[in-house]
Scaffold this active site. Structure first.
Site, PDB file in Angstrom:
ATOM      1  N   ASP A   8       6.806  -5.600  -2.945  1.00 32.59           N
ATOM      2  CA  ASP A   8       6.107  -4.478  -3.148  1.00 32.59           C
ATOM      3  C   ASP A   8       5.593  -4.058  -1.874  1.00 32.59           C
ATOM      4  O   ASP A   8       5.545  -5.041  -0.858  1.00 32.59           O
ATOM      5  CB  ASP A   8       4.855  -4.768  -4.126  1.00 32.59           C
ATOM      6  CG  ASP A   8       4.343  -3.579  -4.402  1.00 32.59           C
ATOM      7  OD1 ASP A   8       4.396  -2.311  -4.753  1.00 32.59           O
ATOM      8  OD2 ASP A   8       3.088  -3.917  -4.372  1.00 32.59           O
ATOM      9  N   ASP A  10       2.187  -1.711  -1.126  1.00 37.47           N
ATOM     10  CA  ASP A  10       0.688  -1.558  -1.052  1.00 37.47           C
ATOM     11  C   ASP A  10       0.214  -2.769  -1.987  1.00 37.47           C
ATOM     12  O   ASP A  10       0.378  -3.040  -3.250  1.00 37.47           O
ATOM     13  CB  ASP A  10       0.242  -0.252  -1.855  1.00 37.47           C
ATOM     14  CG  ASP A  10       0.629   1.005  -1.092  1.00 37.47           C
ATOM     15  OD1 ASP A  10       0.287   1.167  -0.109  1.00 37.47           O
ATOM     16  OD2 ASP A  10       1.361   1.775  -1.685  1.00 37.47           O
TER      17      ASP A  10
END
Length: 223
Positions: A8, A10
């Site tokens: 991922d 953020d």
């Protein structure tokens, strides 16, 4: 053996959650809308922007206001967050990604950001060159927590699910991993806390990026 690590973005590689909340607030203000509770905004991080704005404004996904809010958000993000991207990297991220690549581990990103925004953030943070594939929410029909992003990356890189690991800071990442047949590493330094992450039953739990690297290197069992 782990031959592919999917990350991922953020809250996992780049410490952007606070900046994201601030950017949401600016978008609401620019549209002349009442401010939203910051805790509610933070709870939407990890969802695609259209879903986040739809929930926060309590309007349908296809409402014109959602599209206007997204445009305001993206403009503010480019102007205020991208220039600081390199300073927002979590400790050990750049060194760790370089070490994984040196060992022959392929790297990819699966993010709820639009692809262009993700590519711009990775480039600004000097990380883009580490990744073979970057998949954004606008490149799939069903983004996280559905498995489509993970399956697309596996297909593009010709890697079997049992040889890949998903690393993320939200339950959306972990549910995507499980649905795609991937092992997962939940990181506790991002958006969702430990108790919430445990509900998604990650394979391992890491409290720092250094611990992520340890799991990807040795694959120890989680107690």
């Amino acid at each position: 053996m782990t031959s592919l690590a999917i990350f991922d973005l953020d809250g996992t590689l780049v410490d952007t959650p606070r900046a994201i909340v601030e950017t949401f607030c600016e978008a609401f203000a620019a549209l002349g809308l009442a401010p939203r509770d910051t805790a509610r905004i933070r709870a939407t991080i990890g969802l695609p922007l259209e879903q986040a704005f739809s929930r926060l404004m309590e309007v349908p996904l296809d409402d014109a206001l959602v599209a206007r809010a997204i445009r305001q958000y993206q403009g503010a993000f480019r102007e205020q967050v991208l220039p600081r991207a390199e300073q927002l990297l979590f400790p050990d991220v750049e060194r760790g990604l370089a070490a994984l690549r040196a060992r022959g581990v392929r790297l990819a990103v699966a993010t709820s950001k639009f692809h262009s925004s993700a590519d711009a953030l990775l480039t600004a943070a000097t990380l883009r060159g580490f990744f073979d594939v970057v998949v954004g929410a606008d490149q799939v029909t069903r983004p996280k927590p559905a498995p489509e992003m993970g399956l697309r990356i596996l297909r593009e890189l010709s890697v079997a699910p049992e040889h890949a690991v998903m690393v993320g800071d939200t339950t959306h990442d972990l549910h995507m991993a499980r649905a795609a047949g991937l092992r997962s590493i939940a990181v506790t330094y991002g958006v969702h806390g430990l108790d919430e992450l445990k509900t998604a039953e990650p394979t391992w739990i890491a409290h720092s990026f250094r611990e992520v690297l340890d799991y990807l290197s040795t694959g120890p069992r989680q107690d």
